[in-house]
Design a protein around this motif. Structure first.
Motif, PDB file in Angstrom:
ATOM      1  N   VAL A  44       0.836  -1.204   0.000  1.00 30.77           N
ATOM      2  CA  VAL A  44       0.000   0.000   0.000  1.00 30.77           C
ATOM      3  C   VAL A  44       0.870   1.253   0.000  1.00 30.77           C
ATOM      4  O   VAL A  44       0.579   2.244  -0.689  1.00 30.77           O
ATOM      5  CB  VAL A  44      -0.956  -0.009   1.206  1.00 30.77           C
ATOM      6  CG1 VAL A  44      -1.664   1.340   1.345  1.00 30.77           C
ATOM      7  CG2 VAL A  44      -1.977  -1.124   1.063  1.00 30.77           C
ATOM      8  N   ASN A  45       1.966   1.196   0.757  1.00 28.76           N
ATOM      9  CA  ASN A  45       2.858   2.354   0.815  1.00 28.76           C
ATOM     10  C   ASN A  45       3.503   2.627  -0.540  1.00 28.76           C
ATOM     11  O   ASN A  45       3.642   3.783  -0.961  1.00 28.76           O
ATOM     12  CB  ASN A  45       3.934   2.122   1.872  1.00 28.76           C
ATOM     13  CG  ASN A  45       4.759   3.359   2.150  1.00 28.76           C
ATOM     14  OD1 ASN A  45       4.225   4.447   2.348  1.00 28.76           O
ATOM     15  ND2 ASN A  45       6.078   3.204   2.165  1.00 28.76           N
ATOM     16  N   VAL A  46       3.904   1.560  -1.237  1.00 27.27           N
ATOM     17  CA  VAL A  46       4.477   1.730  -2.581  1.00 27.27           C
ATOM     18  C   VAL A  46       3.461   2.379  -3.511  1.00 27.27           C
ATOM     19  O   VAL A  46       3.782   3.317  -4.262  1.00 27.27           O
ATOM     20  CB  VAL A  46       4.925   0.373  -3.151  1.00 27.27           C
ATOM     21  CG1 VAL A  46       5.299   0.513  -4.628  1.00 27.27           C
ATOM     22  CG2 VAL A  46       6.111  -0.170  -2.372  1.00 27.27           C
ATOM     23  N   ALA A  47       2.222   1.885  -3.448  1.00 28.12           N
ATOM     24  CA  ALA A  47       1.177   2.414  -4.335  1.00 28.12           C
ATOM     25  C   ALA A  47       0.860   3.880  -4.035  1.00 28.12           C
ATOM     26  O   ALA A  47       0.720   4.702  -4.952  1.00 28.12           O
ATOM     27  CB  ALA A  47      -0.084   1.560  -4.216  1.00 28.12           C
ATOM     28  N   THR A  48       0.748   4.214  -2.741  1.00 22.48           N
ATOM     29  CA  THR A  48       0.400   5.591  -2.390  1.00 22.48           C
ATOM     30  C   THR A  48       1.534   6.565  -2.684  1.00 22.48           C
ATOM     31  O   THR A  48       1.300   7.699  -3.126  1.00 22.48           O
ATOM     32  CB  THR A  48       0.008   5.685  -0.911  1.00 22.48           C
ATOM     33  OG1 THR A  48       1.068   5.148  -0.097  1.00 22.48           O
ATOM     34  CG2 THR A  48      -1.275   4.917  -0.636  1.00 22.48           C
ATOM     35  N   ILE A  85      11.149   2.116  -3.051  1.00 26.79           N
ATOM     36  CA  ILE A  85      10.526   1.675  -4.304  1.00 26.79           C
ATOM     37  C   ILE A  85       9.431   2.650  -4.732  1.00 26.79           C
ATOM     38  O   ILE A  85       9.298   2.991  -5.914  1.00 26.79           O
ATOM     39  CB  ILE A  85       9.959   0.252  -4.142  1.00 26.79           C
ATOM     40  CG1 ILE A  85      11.094  -0.746  -3.917  1.00 26.79           C
ATOM     41  CG2 ILE A  85       9.145  -0.149  -5.370  1.00 26.79           C
ATOM     42  CD1 ILE A  85      10.630  -2.157  -3.655  1.00 26.79           C
ATOM     43  N   GLY A  86       8.634   3.117  -3.758  1.00 24.80           N
ATOM     44  CA  GLY A  86       7.583   4.074  -4.082  1.00 24.80           C
ATOM     45  C   GLY A  86       8.145   5.365  -4.654  1.00 24.80           C
ATOM     46  O   GLY A  86       7.570   5.950  -5.597  1.00 24.80           O
ATOM     47  N   ALA A  87       9.269   5.815  -4.107  1.00 24.89           N
ATOM     48  CA  ALA A  87       9.895   7.044  -4.612  1.00 24.89           C
ATOM     49  C   ALA A  87      10.388   6.856  -6.044  1.00 24.89           C
ATOM     50  O   ALA A  87      10.279   7.768  -6.878  1.00 24.89           O
ATOM     51  CB  ALA A  87      11.047   7.448  -3.699  1.00 24.89           C
ATOM     52  N   VAL A  88      10.927   5.665  -6.350  1.00 24.63           N
ATOM     53  CA  VAL A  88      11.393   5.387  -7.709  1.00 24.63           C
ATOM     54  C   VAL A  88      10.217   5.342  -8.685  1.00 24.63           C
ATOM     55  O   VAL A  88      10.309   5.855  -9.811  1.00 24.63           O
ATOM     56  CB  VAL A  88      12.183   4.065  -7.749  1.00 24.63           C
ATOM     57  CG1 VAL A  88      12.439   3.624  -9.189  1.00 24.63           C
ATOM     58  CG2 VAL A  88      13.510   4.217  -7.018  1.00 24.63           C
ATOM     59  N   ASP A  94      11.842  11.722 -13.937  1.00 16.21           N
ATOM     60  CA  ASP A  94      12.976  12.345 -13.243  1.00 16.21           C
ATOM     61  C   ASP A  94      13.675  11.326 -12.339  1.00 16.21           C
ATOM     62  O   ASP A  94      14.055  11.633 -11.224  1.00 16.21           O
ATOM     63  CB  ASP A  94      12.479  13.538 -12.413  1.00 16.21           C
ATOM     64  CG  ASP A  94      13.631  14.377 -11.873  1.00 16.21           C
ATOM     65  OD1 ASP A  94      14.706  14.396 -12.510  1.00 16.21           O
ATOM     66  OD2 ASP A  94      13.461  14.986 -10.789  1.00 16.21           O
ATOM     67  N   VAL A  95      13.846  10.098 -12.826  1.00 13.42           N
ATOM     68  CA  VAL A  95      14.443   9.049 -12.015  1.00 13.42           C
ATOM     69  C   VAL A  95      15.968   9.075 -12.156  1.00 13.42           C
ATOM     70  O   VAL A  95      16.501   9.308 -13.237  1.00 13.42           O
ATOM     71  CB  VAL A  95      13.884   7.664 -12.421  1.00 13.42           C
ATOM     72  CG1 VAL A  95      14.228   7.347 -13.866  1.00 13.42           C
ATOM     73  CG2 VAL A  95      14.405   6.589 -11.485  1.00 13.42           C
ATOM     74  N   TRP A  96      16.650   8.828 -11.039  1.00  9.00           N
ATOM     75  CA  TRP A  96      18.117   8.797 -11.020  1.00  9.00           C
ATOM     76  C   TRP A  96      18.589   7.346 -10.882  1.00  9.00           C
ATOM     77  O   TRP A  96      18.008   6.573 -10.134  1.00  9.00           O
ATOM     78  CB  TRP A  96      18.655   9.610  -9.848  1.00  9.00           C
ATOM     79  CG  TRP A  96      18.475  11.089 -10.023  1.00  9.00           C
ATOM     80  CD1 TRP A  96      17.337  11.805  -9.807  1.00  9.00           C
ATOM     81  CD2 TRP A  96      19.456  12.021 -10.455  1.00  9.00           C
ATOM     82  NE1 TRP A  96      17.527  13.135 -10.071  1.00  9.00           N
ATOM     83  CE2 TRP A  96      18.829  13.305 -10.471  1.00  9.00           C
ATOM     84  CE3 TRP A  96      20.793  11.925 -10.832  1.00  9.00           C
ATOM     85  CZ2 TRP A  96      19.509  14.464 -10.862  1.00  9.00           C
ATOM     86  CZ3 TRP A  96      21.467  13.079 -11.209  1.00  9.00           C
ATOM     87  CH2 TRP A  96      20.825  14.318 -11.223  1.00  9.00           C
ATOM     88  N   PRO A  97      19.656   6.957 -11.597  1.00  9.51           N
ATOM     89  CA  PRO A  97      20.161   5.579 -11.504  1.00  9.51           C
ATOM     90  C   PRO A  97      20.516   5.177 -10.064  1.00  9.51           C
ATOM     91  O   PRO A  97      20.298   4.031  -9.662  1.00  9.51           O
ATOM     92  CB  PRO A  97      21.405   5.596 -12.405  1.00  9.51           C
ATOM     93  CG  PRO A  97      21.141   6.697 -13.377  1.00  9.51           C
ATOM     94  CD  PRO A  97      20.384   7.736 -12.616  1.00  9.51           C
ATOM     95  N   VAL A 144      19.293   1.783  -7.985  1.00  9.42           N
ATOM     96  CA  VAL A 144      20.212   0.841  -7.357  1.00  9.42           C
ATOM     97  C   VAL A 144      19.923   0.736  -5.855  1.00  9.42           C
ATOM     98  O   VAL A 144      19.913  -0.359  -5.276  1.00  9.42           O
ATOM     99  CB  VAL A 144      21.676   1.257  -7.595  1.00  9.42           C
ATOM    100  CG1 VAL A 144      22.635   0.389  -6.790  1.00  9.42           C
ATOM    101  CG2 VAL A 144      22.007   1.187  -9.082  1.00  9.42           C
ATOM    102  N   PHE A 145      19.668   1.877  -5.225  1.00  6.45           N
ATOM    103  CA  PHE A 145      19.361   1.904  -3.801  1.00  6.45           C
ATOM    104  C   PHE A 145      18.081   1.126  -3.513  1.00  6.45           C
ATOM    105  O   PHE A 145      18.013   0.352  -2.548  1.00  6.45           O
ATOM    106  CB  PHE A 145      19.216   3.356  -3.350  1.00  6.45           C
ATOM    107  CG  PHE A 145      19.205   3.543  -1.864  1.00  6.45           C
ATOM    108  CD1 PHE A 145      20.331   3.270  -1.099  1.00  6.45           C
ATOM    109  CD2 PHE A 145      18.057   3.989  -1.221  1.00  6.45           C
ATOM    110  CE1 PHE A 145      20.322   3.440   0.273  1.00  6.45           C
ATOM    111  CE2 PHE A 145      18.037   4.157   0.154  1.00  6.45           C
ATOM    112  CZ  PHE A 145      19.173   3.883   0.902  1.00  6.45           C
ATOM    113  N   ALA A 146      17.076   1.297  -4.346  1.00  2.46           N
ATOM    114  CA  ALA A 146      15.808   0.587  -4.162  1.00  2.46           C
ATOM    115  C   ALA A 146      15.991  -0.913  -4.356  1.00  2.46           C
ATOM    116  O   ALA A 146      15.420  -1.727  -3.606  1.00  2.46           O
ATOM    117  CB  ALA A 146      14.763   1.123  -5.138  1.00  2.46           C
ATOM    118  N   ILE A 147      16.792  -1.307  -5.339  1.00  3.92           N
ATOM    119  CA  ILE A 147      17.045  -2.729  -5.576  1.00  3.92           C
ATOM    120  C   ILE A 147      17.771  -3.351  -4.386  1.00  3.92           C
ATOM    121  O   ILE A 147      17.466  -4.471  -3.967  1.00  3.92           O
ATOM    122  CB  ILE A 147      17.856  -2.923  -6.878  1.00  3.92           C
ATOM    123  CG1 ILE A 147      17.005  -2.537  -8.089  1.00  3.92           C
ATOM    124  CG2 ILE A 147      18.343  -4.354  -7.008  1.00  3.92           C
ATOM    125  CD1 ILE A 147      17.757  -2.580  -9.402  1.00  3.92           C
ATOM    126  N   ALA A 148      18.744  -2.624  -3.833  1.00  6.88           N
ATOM    127  CA  ALA A 148      19.482  -3.127  -2.673  1.00  6.88           C
ATOM    128  C   ALA A 148      18.549  -3.342  -1.482  1.00  6.88           C
ATOM    129  O   ALA A 148      18.618  -4.375  -0.792  1.00  6.88           O
ATOM    130  CB  ALA A 148      20.607  -2.152  -2.311  1.00  6.88           C
TER     131      ALA A 148
END
Length: 246
Positions: A26-30, A99-102, A110-113, A117-121
């Motif tokens: 839910v947090n990712v979606a919101t 993940i939600g921020a990405v 406006d996504v940064w690499p 990488v941080f979200a994947i980690a």
């Protein structure tokens, strides 16, 4: 209070983890699709994650002196440590936020690499912790062998490999979460998945001295191994071990 909360969390860990995953989703979606609701939901979730982290630290040193009896396997299984469940829940908060921020940044172009990488980690860490808490990895005693499982592999040492083994006392343990052993027949040990140290057992979810005494007991008394996994044998074992009766 903390001990009761820990016991209840471990006993109902699957429900706790499912609820944690639902809240994280839910947090990712919101955060990703709700420009106003997401920022309001994230602070309470972050507080919940911090509370879970504090609880994980508090119960980190708890080492039970008993096994979970699994007659259907059959086996004596080291209890799931409460800190693993709490830490998995703590990881879900920042993971879902990252993940939600990405997702939001991707939608805005406006996504940064580095953010990806941080979200994947965070995702990989949370996945490993959640799987470990769900499956309950640790030391297992079977009638034929002693097994050590972890998220990415397993190790099985037949009792024959331990027959001439001299297990050092608890004071000689490799550390608060490890018990070092000397194998008499290392070629009999079977390993799968990502390699783990051949002569070391994890004791972050069972007392090292207790595990030491139990293995030594079954090394010295092979006639009792066939009953491993039964409630009657578990009760007999606990009644016979000296450190529980001294």
């Amino acid at each position: 209070m903390i001990s009761k909360l820990s016991a209840a969390t471990v006993r109902h860990r699957h429900v706790v983890l499912v609820l944690g995953l639902l809240v994280a989703s839910v947090n990712v979606a919101t955060l990703g699709f709700g420009p106003t609701l997401g920022p309001r939901l994230f602070p309470p979730l972050l507080i919940l994650a911090l509370a879970a982290l504090v609880l994980a630290i508090i119960v980190l040193g708890v080492r039970p002196t008993n096994f979970v009896v699994r007659p259907e396997i059959p086996a004596f299984v080291a209890p799931v440590p409460a800190w693993v469940v709490f830490l998995a829940i703590a990881c879900l908060g920042p993971t879902s936020g990252s993940i939600g921020a990405v997702v939001r940044a991707t939608r805005q172009g406006d996504v940064w690499p580095f953010d990806v990488v941080f979200a994947i980690a965070w995702f990989l860490l949370a996945a490993l912790m959640t799987v470990g808490a769900w499956r309950g990895h640790g030391v297992r005693l079977h009638p034929r062998d002693v097994r050590q499982t972890w998220t990415l592999g397993s190790l099985a040492a037949p009792w024959e490999a331990l027959r001439a083994l001299q297990i050092p006392p608890a004071a000689a343990a490799a550390g608060p979460s490890w018990l070092r052993m000397r194998l008499a027949e290392p070629h009999l040990v079977r390993r799968r998945g990502v390699p783990w140290s051949l002569g070391v057992l994890r004791t972050d979810n069972v007392d090292a001295g207790f595990l030491d005494a139990v293995i030594e007991h079954y090394v010295d008394h092979p006639e009792h191994r066939a009953a491993i996994g039964s409630q009657a044998e578990h009760e007999r074992l606990l009644a016979e071990l000296p450190q529980r009766n001294g």
